[in-house]
Design a protein around this motif. Structure first.
Motif, PDB file in Angstrom:
ATOM      1  N   ALA A  26       0.994  -1.277  -0.079  1.00 22.37           N
ATOM      2  CA  ALA A  26      -0.086   0.007  -0.155  1.00 22.37           C
ATOM      3  C   ALA A  26       0.787   1.258   0.112  1.00 22.37           C
ATOM      4  CB  ALA A  26      -0.752   0.023   1.393  1.00 22.37           C
ATOM      5  N   GLY A  27       0.744   2.188  -0.984  1.00 25.43           N
ATOM      6  CA  GLY A  27       1.489   3.367  -1.144  1.00 25.43           C
ATOM      7  C   GLY A  27       0.576   4.490  -0.262  1.00 25.43           C
ATOM      8  N   ASP A  28       0.868   5.735  -0.440  1.00 23.63           N
ATOM      9  CA  ASP A  28      -0.235   6.727   0.255  1.00 23.63           C
ATOM     10  C   ASP A  28      -1.328   6.882  -0.367  1.00 23.63           C
ATOM     11  OD1 ASP A  28       2.229   7.624   1.916  1.00 23.63           O
ATOM     12  OD2 ASP A  28       3.006   8.906   0.329  1.00 23.63           O
ATOM     13  N   ASP A  29      -1.462   6.718  -1.801  1.00 24.48           N
ATOM     14  CA  ASP A  29      -2.869   6.928  -2.384  1.00 24.48           C
ATOM     15  C   ASP A  29      -3.270   5.614  -3.107  1.00 24.48           C
ATOM     16  OD1 ASP A  29      -2.974   9.612  -1.678  1.00 24.48           O
ATOM     17  OD2 ASP A  29      -1.485  10.012  -3.480  1.00 24.48           O
ATOM     18  N   ILE A  30      -2.350   4.792  -3.573  1.00 21.21           N
ATOM     19  CA  ILE A  30      -2.665   3.684  -4.372  1.00 21.21           C
ATOM     20  C   ILE A  30      -1.685   2.575  -4.011  1.00 21.21           C
ATOM     21  CG2 ILE A  30      -3.677   4.736  -6.245  1.00 21.21           C
ATOM     22  CD1 ILE A  30      -1.097   4.675  -7.820  1.00 21.21           C
ATOM     23  N   TYR A  31      -1.876   1.416  -4.255  1.00 17.64           N
ATOM     24  CA  TYR A  31      -0.949   0.324  -4.224  1.00 17.64           C
ATOM     25  C   TYR A  31       0.381   0.677  -5.266  1.00 17.64           C
ATOM     26  CZ  TYR A  31      -3.485  -2.493  -1.398  1.00 17.64           C
ATOM     27  OH  TYR A  31      -4.215  -2.977  -0.068  1.00 17.64           O
ATOM     28  N   VAL A  32       1.672   0.193  -4.700  1.00 20.91           N
ATOM     29  CA  VAL A  32       2.739   0.520  -5.552  1.00 20.91           C
ATOM     30  C   VAL A  32       3.629  -0.882  -5.447  1.00 20.91           C
ATOM     31  CG1 VAL A  32       2.999   2.701  -4.766  1.00 20.91           C
ATOM     32  CG2 VAL A  32       4.167   0.989  -3.246  1.00 20.91           C
ATOM     33  N   ILE A  33       4.462  -0.959  -6.639  1.00 20.53           N
ATOM     34  CA  ILE A  33       5.079  -2.297  -7.010  1.00 20.53           C
ATOM     35  C   ILE A  33       6.711  -2.034  -6.644  1.00 20.53           C
ATOM     36  CG2 ILE A  33       5.722  -3.776  -8.709  1.00 20.53           C
ATOM     37  CD1 ILE A  33       3.026  -3.550  -9.706  1.00 20.53           C
ATOM     38  N   ASP A  34       7.280  -2.690  -6.061  1.00 21.21           N
ATOM     39  CA  ASP A  34       8.668  -2.511  -5.734  1.00 21.21           C
ATOM     40  C   ASP A  34       9.462  -3.031  -7.065  1.00 21.21           C
ATOM     41  OD1 ASP A  34      11.569  -2.568  -5.162  1.00 21.21           O
ATOM     42  OD2 ASP A  34      11.160  -3.047  -3.278  1.00 21.21           O
ATOM     43  N   PRO A  35       9.953  -2.236  -8.162  1.00 25.87           N
ATOM     44  CA  PRO A  35      10.729  -2.925  -9.077  1.00 25.87           C
ATOM     45  C   PRO A  35      11.796  -3.914  -8.648  1.00 25.87           C
ATOM     46  CG  PRO A  35      11.422  -0.676  -8.901  1.00 25.87           C
ATOM     47  CD  PRO A  35      10.284  -0.941  -8.039  1.00 25.87           C
ATOM     48  N   ALA A  36      12.419  -3.712  -7.670  1.00 25.82           N
ATOM     49  CA  ALA A  36      13.506  -4.540  -7.254  1.00 25.82           C
ATOM     50  C   ALA A  36      13.019  -6.120  -6.971  1.00 25.82           C
ATOM     51  CB  ALA A  36      14.375  -3.877  -5.984  1.00 25.82           C
ATOM     52  N   LEU A  37      11.697  -6.142  -6.587  1.00 27.45           N
ATOM     53  CA  LEU A  37      11.045  -7.506  -6.118  1.00 27.45           C
ATOM     54  C   LEU A  37      10.241  -8.114  -7.403  1.00 27.45           C
ATOM     55  CD1 LEU A  37      10.173  -6.442  -2.705  1.00 27.45           C
ATOM     56  CD2 LEU A  37      12.187  -8.000  -3.481  1.00 27.45           C
ATOM     57  N   CYS A  38       9.808  -7.044  -8.343  1.00 29.96           N
ATOM     58  CA  CYS A  38       8.957  -7.569  -9.251  1.00 29.96           C
ATOM     59  C   CYS A  38       9.557  -8.451 -10.253  1.00 29.96           C
ATOM     60  CB  CYS A  38       8.226  -6.573  -9.896  1.00 29.96           C
ATOM     61  SG  CYS A  38       7.042  -6.895 -11.145  1.00 29.96           S
TER      62      CYS A  38
END
Length: 83
Positions: A26-38
């Motif tokens: 969960a990010g501040d406003d929307i979900y986020v994807i960590d590019p180091a883990l994706c």
């Protein structure tokens, strides 16, 4: 290439639990994807699970993090300790 969640995200909470690499949070406003883990689910599934389950189609490839299939597989192996 890692994936990214766009601002069309409706915070429905369905993508986070299906990510095998725990790259989604969960990010501040929307979900986020960590590019180091994706890894786009390479090594785990045939298709990215978050893309499959997203009801609003807001998870495209992230043009800022280009990766080949081989690079995604190498990342999967680093993350999982697999060979």
């Amino acid at each position: 290439m890692a994936l990214i969640i766009t601002d069309e995200c409706i915070n429905c909470d369905v993508c986070e639990p299906v990510c095998p690499n725990e790259a989604i949070s969960a990010g501040d406003d929307i979900y986020v994807i960590d590019p180091a883990l994706c890894t786009e689910c390479v090594g785990h599934h045939d298709v990215p699970q978050c893309v499959e389950i997203c009801p609003v189609d807001c998870i495209p490839k992230d043009p800022n993090h280009p990766e080949s299939e081989a690079e995604l597989l190498a990342k999967y192996q680093r993350l999982t300790g697999g060979a």
